[in-house]
Scaffold this active site. Structure first.
Site, PDB file in Angstrom:
ATOM      1  N   HIS A   9      37.563 -20.343  27.601  1.00  0.00           N
ATOM      2  CA  HIS A   9      38.419 -19.148  26.711  1.00  0.00           C
ATOM      3  C   HIS A   9      39.678 -19.860  26.510  1.00  0.00           C
ATOM      4  CE1 HIS A   9      39.535 -14.954  25.418  1.00  0.00           C
ATOM      5  NE2 HIS A   9      40.784 -15.660  25.682  1.00  0.00           N
ATOM      6  N   GLU A  10      40.412 -20.199  27.457  1.00  0.00           N
ATOM      7  CA  GLU A  10      41.745 -20.799  27.313  1.00  0.00           C
ATOM      8  C   GLU A  10      41.728 -22.074  26.607  1.00  0.00           C
ATOM      9  OE1 GLU A  10      43.791 -18.343  27.660  1.00  0.00           O
ATOM     10  OE2 GLU A  10      42.990 -16.991  28.862  1.00  0.00           O
ATOM     11  N   HIS A  23      41.714 -21.638  23.032  1.00  0.00           N
ATOM     12  CA  HIS A  23      42.981 -21.450  22.482  1.00  0.00           C
ATOM     13  C   HIS A  23      43.876 -22.591  22.500  1.00  0.00           C
ATOM     14  CE1 HIS A  23      43.078 -17.151  22.433  1.00  0.00           C
ATOM     15  NE2 HIS A  23      42.941 -16.738  23.560  1.00  0.00           N
ATOM     16  N   HIS A  40      42.637 -24.711  19.501  1.00  0.00           N
ATOM     17  CA  HIS A  40      43.383 -24.195  18.129  1.00  0.00           C
ATOM     18  C   HIS A  40      44.636 -24.601  17.977  1.00  0.00           C
ATOM     19  CE1 HIS A  40      43.409 -20.094  15.670  1.00  0.00           C
ATOM     20  NE2 HIS A  40      43.530 -21.159  14.981  1.00  0.00           N
TER      21      HIS A  40
HETATM   22 ZN   LIG Z   1      42.596 -14.936  24.819  1.00  0.00          ZN
END
Ligand SMILES: [Zn+2]
Length: 610
Positions: free
Chosen positions: A401-402, A405, A408
């Site tokens: 998940h991280e 980010h 991105h």
């Molecule tokens: Zn998040």
């Protein structure tokens, strides 16, 4: 800077290592930001020195195109350096919050950010004095201004909602008073409320708190769950009238401001500040309502698997699969993540390797380290991840998940100029949860012949979907309702809120669950109801991510290309347009329907395994 919801485990603080005893390869390398604290100091002073000159630029914007360009670039150059200073201090402080010198450094950086805000507060009101005709002639006279056009346009979009200088000043001056509902709630909830102790699974007495409550509700021992549930709400029940008053103040604040700024509703005012049409919100609520039968089915299945005569609200979070989580060490998790992310193509995978091999991650928990997990960083740094690692499936998901980010941030900052190198929360949670969905696909395929693992992964996915799509939409629906009711003159008394919340809860979870009287009070303890139409983005984000992950895993290379274009876009276009580039039109209901189809397929599969 984006945060995944924190997970405060009841850690035994005594056993944790001190920061200085953590092996260096498990810590992040902040020397890539500044070689030493002296360099931080140098940049700090240099930002501080530009503040007076920034103030002096006030009054120049209407003079000439060249003046606008100078002001814009002076401001952005200072902001860029300030961000670097800020991130360095914040990360240093988070790694060990007991370290005096970094507490001071962080406090200094926060103060500098506030001073910067004050020194540039004149910019937007002054920009708004320029009309369309003037701006056209400015762009002609100074073509470089076009690089900042979208930045200016975002301010111009608010033009019809900006009031006279006098009124704006009064509103700004009263801001502390406007936010008193939220502040009072925070003080009561974080400081003054005291909770009783509860007996945990091992017979130990533990002090109840919001964080501990979440963990106890996942207990496989039903008495523990029931006790935690009842005791928590006993406390909130005593303060329900006060809490109804703080929530009312907050709702009235939003409605009042929306009204004086001539928005149709508080919802429209909140969403327009992030360039999201109200239609996106309305579609979410109506589509989720159309698919509540799926949640009812899942809840009924839960009741069957748990083998209880009555399913209560405190039975909704305990895992359906007995035994411990499958074990994933950090090293194993990195391998799994790299393998799962192969579908993103070699370039993406190489950047993830950079993250793993160059100490962009602060892995293990140490004494006084900030809890939870997040990805942070700024335009001139690499992205950093803070974790508090535990060897389980949940942490594997947190890592990917991280990483979503961080990638991105990496793509945005490497493909956009500084002014568009960041991105909004609305699009941020899509990048992180697309990775989560890719991992789910990968694990389900990998363990297709292993029913035990399959059950575990499907349970994890279904609970995640329940918590992210259904529950956050339930919150969003509640938020919208109370704002509308207040606007109509309906007093938001504790009794009124309880009744509505209990009804709404019953609508969401269906007939299989007992409508415990305590749940009517849930509204009273949710801090997100003070965030101003924020939580819906978790639901829209996860749903969009379901579609994108499915396109990437099962579609052709063109989908990956489009997805990477979204990551590269940063904030160079509106969030809706950026997502259109990735292949999801979030103003239409299709992406939600697809997410529900995937949920249904996996629910069918899960059902068959029992
Ligand atoms: Zn998040």
């Amino acid at each position: 800077m984006t945060n995944k919801k924190g997970c405060n485990e009841m850690s035994e603080t005594q056993k944790l290592p001190l920061r200085k005893d953590v092996p260096a390869d498990l810590t992040w390398d902040l020397t890539t930001i500044y070689q030493s604290d002296d360099q931080f100091e140098k940049d700090f002073v240099s930002v501080e020195k530009t503040l007076p000159s920034l103030k002096k630029l006030s009054g120049t914007l209407t003079q000439s195109a060249a003046a606008l360009l100078t002001a814009t670039e002076t401001m952005l150059t200072a902001a860029r350096k300030l961000e670097k200073v800020y991130v360095y201090a914040q990360l240093k402080n988070d790694q060990d919050t007991s370290e005096d010198s970094y507490q001071a450094m962080y406090a200094k950086a926060q103060a500098l950010a506030a001073q910067f805000g004050a020194a540039t507060a004149w910019f937007d009101p002054e920009l708004l004095k320029l009309n369309d005709k003037q701006m056209t002639s400015y762009y002609e006279a100074q073509p470089k201004l076009r690089d900042y056009k979208r930045l200016y346009d975002q301010t111009f979009a608010k033009r019809t909602h900006i009031l006279s200088n006098e009124v704006e000043e009064v509103l700004a001056g009263a801001d502390d008073i406007f936010s008193s509902g939220e502040k009072t709630f925070g003080v009561l909830d974080n400081t003054d409320l005291s909770f009783p102790t509860v007996t945990d699974e091992n017979g130990h007495q533990v002090q109840l708190s919001q964080g501990v409550y979440g963990i106890l509700l996942e207990s496989t021992n039903r008495d523990v769950r029931r006790q935690a549930f009842q005791k928590l709400y006993e406390v909130y029940s005593q303060f329900q009238h006060t809490l109804a008053a703080t929530l009312t103040t907050n709702v009235k604040n939003h409605n009042f401001k929306a009204n004086v700024r001539q928005y149709h509703s508080a919802l429209e005012a909140a969403l327009s500040s992030t360039e999201i049409p109200v239609k996106v919100y309305d579609n979410l609520i109506s589509e989720v309502n159309k698919h509540l039968d799926l949640l009812h089915r899942y809840v009924a299945l839960r009741k069957r698997i748990l083998g209880v005569d009555e399913l209560h609200m405190y039975d909704l979070y305990t895992p359906l699969i007995g035994g411990k989580s499958p074990k994933y060490t950090f090293d194993e998790s990195k391998k799994v993540a790299l393998d799962a992310l192969q579908v993103m193509g070699p370039q993406y995978v190489n950047h993830v390797k950079e993250e793993f091999n160059n100490r962009w991650i602060d892995v293990v928990e140490n004494r006084y380290k900030r809890s939870g997990g997040y990805s942070s960083g700024t335009y001139d740094t690499n992205p950093f991840i803070l974790l508090n690692w535990k060897d389980n499936l949940d942490n594997l998901y947190t890592l990917i998940h991280e990483t979503g980010h961080s990638m991105h941030s990496y793509y945005a900052s490497h493909n956009q100029p500084y002014q568009y190198g960041d991105y909004s929360i609305f699009v941020a949670e899509i990048a992180s949860t697309t990775n989560e969905n890719i991992l789910t696909d990968y694990l389900l395929d990998k363990f297709k012949d292993d029913d035990k693992m399959k059950r575990y992964i499907l349970n994890y996915y279904l609970d995640g979907f329940k918590g992210t799509v259904f529950r956050q939409t339930q919150f969003a629906e509640f938020e919208q309702y109370i704002h509308e009711q207040d606007a109509k003159g309906q007093p938001l008394t504790a009794n009124f809120l309880d009744n509505y919340y209990r009804q709404l809860n019953q609508k969401y979870y269906g007939e299989s669950v007992i409508s415990d009287k305590e749940i009517g009070l849930e509204w009273s303890r949710i801090p997100h109801f003070y965030y101003n139409f924020y939580v819906y983005q978790y639901a829209t984000g996860f749903a969009a991510a379901s579609t994108l992950a499915d396109n990437i895993v099962n579609g052709d290379a063109e989908h990956v290309e489009k997805y990477l274009n979204y990551l590269k876009s940063g904030s160079s276009d509106t969030p809706i347009n950026v997502m259109k580039k990735a292949g999801v039109d979030m103003t239409q209901p299709e992406y939600l329907e697809k997410a529900f189809r995937i949920f249904e397929e996996r629910l069918d599969e899960f059902e068959k395994l029992f």
